[in-house]
Motif scaffolding. Structure first.
Motif, mmCIF file in Angstrom:
data_model
loop_
_atom_site.group_PDB
_atom_site.id
_atom_site.type_symbol
_atom_site.label_atom_id
_atom_site.label_comp_id
_atom_site.label_asym_id
_atom_site.label_seq_id
_atom_site.Cartn_x
_atom_site.Cartn_y
_atom_site.Cartn_z
ATOM 1 N N UNK A 245 45.362 29.498 25.198
ATOM 2 C CA UNK A 245 46.632 29.045 25.764
ATOM 3 C C UNK A 245 47.312 30.184 26.528
ATOM 4 N N UNK A 246 47.727 29.908 27.757
ATOM 5 C CA UNK A 246 48.420 30.908 28.565
ATOM 6 C C UNK A 246 47.518 31.816 29.374
ATOM 7 N N UNK A 247 46.195 31.656 29.288
ATOM 8 C CA UNK A 247 45.250 32.506 30.007
ATOM 9 C C UNK A 247 45.247 32.094 31.482
ATOM 10 N N UNK A 248 45.879 32.908 32.318
ATOM 11 C CA UNK A 248 46.019 32.630 33.752
ATOM 12 C C UNK A 248 45.245 33.705 34.499
ATOM 13 N N UNK A 249 44.242 33.303 35.285
ATOM 14 C CA UNK A 249 43.363 34.297 35.886
ATOM 15 C C UNK A 249 42.881 33.862 37.264
ATOM 16 N N UNK A 250 42.398 34.857 38.003
ATOM 17 C CA UNK A 250 41.731 34.642 39.281
ATOM 18 C C UNK A 250 40.484 35.516 39.294
ATOM 19 N N UNK A 251 39.483 35.099 40.066
ATOM 20 C CA UNK A 251 38.223 35.812 40.162
ATOM 21 C C UNK A 251 37.873 36.034 41.632
ATOM 22 N N UNK A 252 37.406 37.250 41.944
ATOM 23 C CA UNK A 252 36.952 37.575 43.291
ATOM 24 C C UNK A 252 35.650 38.369 43.195
ATOM 25 N N UNK B 32 43.913 46.144 45.700
ATOM 26 C CA UNK B 32 44.130 45.334 44.494
ATOM 27 C C UNK B 32 44.762 46.131 43.362
ATOM 28 N N UNK B 33 44.424 47.408 43.256
ATOM 29 C CA UNK B 33 45.030 48.219 42.188
ATOM 30 C C UNK B 33 46.483 48.551 42.491
ATOM 31 N N UNK B 34 46.848 48.637 43.762
ATOM 32 C CA UNK B 34 48.249 48.838 44.132
ATOM 33 C C UNK B 34 49.100 47.689 43.598
ATOM 34 N N UNK B 35 48.586 46.477 43.669
ATOM 35 C CA UNK B 35 49.298 45.305 43.129
ATOM 36 C C UNK B 35 49.555 45.477 41.633
ATOM 37 N N UNK B 36 48.624 46.122 40.929
ATOM 38 C CA UNK B 36 48.757 46.336 39.480
ATOM 39 C C UNK B 36 49.496 47.625 39.135
ATOM 40 N N UNK B 37 50.011 48.315 40.141
ATOM 41 C CA UNK B 37 50.691 49.609 39.955
ATOM 42 C C UNK B 37 49.768 50.675 39.363
ATOM 43 N N UNK B 38 48.497 50.647 39.774
ATOM 44 C CA UNK B 38 47.521 51.647 39.337
ATOM 45 C C UNK B 38 47.135 52.467 40.566
ATOM 46 N N UNK B 39 47.533 53.730 40.615
ATOM 47 C CA UNK B 39 47.242 54.540 41.802
ATOM 48 C C UNK B 39 45.816 55.085 41.808
ATOM 49 N N UNK B 40 45.309 55.341 43.004
ATOM 50 C CA UNK B 40 44.069 56.091 43.154
ATOM 51 C C UNK B 40 44.444 57.544 42.862
ATOM 52 N N UNK C 107 49.213 37.752 43.551
ATOM 53 C CA UNK C 107 49.251 38.821 44.549
ATOM 54 C C UNK C 107 47.923 39.591 44.591
ATOM 55 N N UNK C 108 47.338 39.842 43.435
ATOM 56 C CA UNK C 108 46.039 40.514 43.340
ATOM 57 C C UNK C 108 44.991 39.711 44.101
ATOM 58 N N UNK C 109 44.948 38.418 43.864
ATOM 59 C CA UNK C 109 43.984 37.533 44.502
ATOM 60 C C UNK C 109 44.120 37.578 46.028
ATOM 61 N N UNK C 110 45.337 37.475 46.518
ATOM 62 C CA UNK C 110 45.564 37.510 47.967
ATOM 63 C C UNK C 110 45.197 38.867 48.560
ATOM 64 N N UNK C 111 45.537 39.950 47.861
ATOM 65 C CA UNK C 111 45.184 41.293 48.340
ATOM 66 C C UNK C 111 43.668 41.463 48.387
#
Length: 141
Positions: free
Chosen positions: A107-114, A31-39, A84-88
């Motif tokens: 307004x504009x708040x677009x989110x997913x929860x896992x 999921x962090x790879x999708x956000x371009x955040x490396x381990x 993409x985060x949600x699917x990953x």
């Protein structure tokens, strides 16, 4: 009532202590790879990405205790990244806790929860165009 939200570093770092470090590392790497955040660092008893440290129960930093259930929200650069985060997450051990959709928070708040492998509620959110054009946004409650 108005509240001003500041973009940037509010939290210095967060540590999650997990039961299964390997499962958590697979989940967070995906999921962090999708956000371009490396381990950044990986050892036998923890891994570290940006300001998130995830450690095993037997790590000296854990002091023998799990951290319990938390809600963490990551910022996304756009709606496509939320999707993409949600699917990953689902493909790497996460369970749906809310499909990607616009929420009523503002307004504009677009989110997913896992739910991550240890039961933490993980959110990814795109705040809309206001996020791109300002370092802070005012929200009326």
């Amino acid at each position: 009532m108005s509240t001003q939200l500041h973009r940037g570093r509010l939290i210095d770092h967060i540590q999650l202590v997990v039961r299964d470090l390997k499962a958590s590392q697979e989940f967070y790497t995906a999921v962090l790879t999708v956000l371009d955040i490396p381990i950044i660092t990986t050892t036998d008893d923890y891994f570290w990405a940006d300001e998130l440290v995830v450690s095993s129960l037997d790590s000296p930093a854990a002091q023998g205790m799990l951290t319990g259930r938390h809600h963490l929200a990551f910022q996304a650069k756009d709606r496509k990244t939320v999707n993409a985060f949600y699917l990953a997450a689902l493909a790497h051990g996460g369970q749906s806790n809310g499909e990607p959709a616009e929420r009523s928070y503002h307004s504009g708040y677009y989110a997913a929860f896992v739910i991550d492998p240890d039961g933490n509620n993980i959110e990814v959110v795109y705040h809309g165009e206001a996020q791109r054009s300002a370092s802070s946004v005012v929200i009326d409650f």
